[in-house]
Write an enzyme that holds these catalytic residues in place. Structure first.
Site, short mmCIF file in Angstrom:
data_model
loop_
_atom_site.label_atom_id
_atom_site.label_comp_id
_atom_site.label_asym_id
_atom_site.label_seq_id
_atom_site.Cartn_x
_atom_site.Cartn_y
_atom_site.Cartn_z
NE ARG A 1 -4.24 -1.64 2.10
CZ ARG A 1 -4.36 -2.91 2.43
NH1 ARG A 1 -3.33 -3.55 2.95
NH2 ARG A 1 -5.49 -3.56 2.24
CG ASP B 1 -8.73 -3.63 7.65
OD1 ASP B 1 -8.31 -4.25 6.66
OD2 ASP B 1 -8.37 -2.46 7.92
CG HIS C 1 -7.22 0.14 5.45
ND1 HIS C 1 -7.92 -1.04 5.65
CD2 HIS C 1 -7.36 0.43 4.13
CE1 HIS C 1 -8.46 -1.42 4.51
NE2 HIS C 1 -8.13 -0.56 3.57
#
Length: 329
Positions: free
Chosen positions: A86, A149, A177
């Site tokens: 990410r 999640d 996240h």
């Protein structure tokens, strides 16, 4: 009129997300914005026999899309590819999110802003810094949608213990996240779920929740990342927010990544202890967005270890997002 805007509406998340939102009677105008193909997606969705009007806005038409919006959902950006974290997405997606936040500040400064674009740990601070720069920041109105999640946690937990219904078994997920910043509070599941797991199984389940996105990236073999499950999570979060802010339904709770200044008094001790300004935690919605940030429950020793590992990573992510705006001011 309740106008909801999806920025990045023609993408892998944007299209199914827009489809799910089109079904809601809480939305009167669904505006779809993307640099390519948004008018076509809008034309397709406009044939669905639900109440909301649909408009499509392409490149150069961002201001019209955002004008007077109640809620802006941002899945815009590039997806993860195999081997890409990410954080690798940051350089590409940061500029996209910054420009959309500028559009929000100009056209709908009072809107609720829901950020899906990764890395959420950094893109939410980007949005907040842009809104601060324009003097229109309300920490109660900016959210990082980390709902996936919790969605994954509920599903994965039910696979470990089939007697648990994945729809009704809610798992609070705190931290952030991405990867190690994702801290599922499995100890809070009724019936001593976590205590009945061996350490090996607890480690495996936690790791799967933290890196569930990698499963999808690998399985799609270069063809994308989690789009359908993320669209589901994004729609769930958006509709919950609308239930609270439009229908004034009380007591609705979701885990989400927010500025802790959204409930500054109750989080003061935690902010002082950790040095964090942003954190994923259960929040209770109200008409103003964040009604309150739910206090953390007592963590198990295992969960405290996970949180201790998450905090340094979160600090780096947050600073990276904030400095993207402040250093260029």
């Amino acid at each position: 009129m309740v106008k909801v805007v999806v920025c990045g509406a023609a993408g892998g998340i944007g299209q199914p997300l827009s489809l799910l939102l089109k079904q809601s009677d809480l939305i009167t105008h669904l505006a779809l914005y993307d640099v390519v193909n948004a008018p076509g997606v809008a034309a397709d969705l406009s044939h669905i026999n639900s109440k909301s009007q649909v408009s499509g806005h392409g490149k150069g038409d961002m201001d019209a899309a955002l004008k007077d919006a109640h809620t802006v959902v941002i899945p815009a950006g590039v997806p993860r590819k195999p081997g890409m974290t990410r954080d690798d997405l940051f350089k590409i997606n940061a500029g996209i999110v910054r420009d959309l936040a500028e559009g929000v500040a100009k056209n709908c400064p009072g809107a609720f802003v829901l950020v899906i674009s990764n890395p959420v740990n950094s893109t939410v601070p980007i949005v907040c810094e842009v809104l601060k720069k324009h003097g229109v920041w309300d920490p109660k109105k900016v959210f990082g949608i980390s709902t996936l999640d919790g969605v994954r946690s509920s599903r994965f937990v039910s696979e470990v213990k089939p007697s648990l219904d994945p729809k009704s078994t809610r798992v609070t997920v705190i931290g952030g996240h991405s990867g190690v910043t994702i801290v599922p509070l499995l100890s809070q599941i009724p019936g001593h779920f976590a205590k009945n797991l061996s350490q090996e199984k607890l480690d495996a389940l936690t790791h799967r929740i933290q890196y569930g996105g990698d499963e999808v990236v690998k399985a799609k073999d270069g063809a994308g990342s989690a789009t359908l499950s993320m669209a589901h999570a994004g729609a769930r979060f958006t509709l919950t927010l609308l239930e609270a802010t439009i229908s004034h339904t009380a007591g609705l709770v979701e885990s989400t990544y927010v500025s802790l200044h959204a409930d500054a008094d109750s989080t003061a001790s935690f902010r002082h202890k950790t040095g964090l300004d942003y954190f994923a935690q259960d929040i209770e919605f109200g008409p103003e967005g964040v009604h309150r940030i739910v206090p953390l429950p007592d963590l198990s020793t295992y969960e405290q270890t996970l949180l201790d590992a998450a905090i340094p990573e979160l600090k780096v992510n947050i600073a990276k997002g904030a400095s993207f705006i402040t250093d260029s001011a």
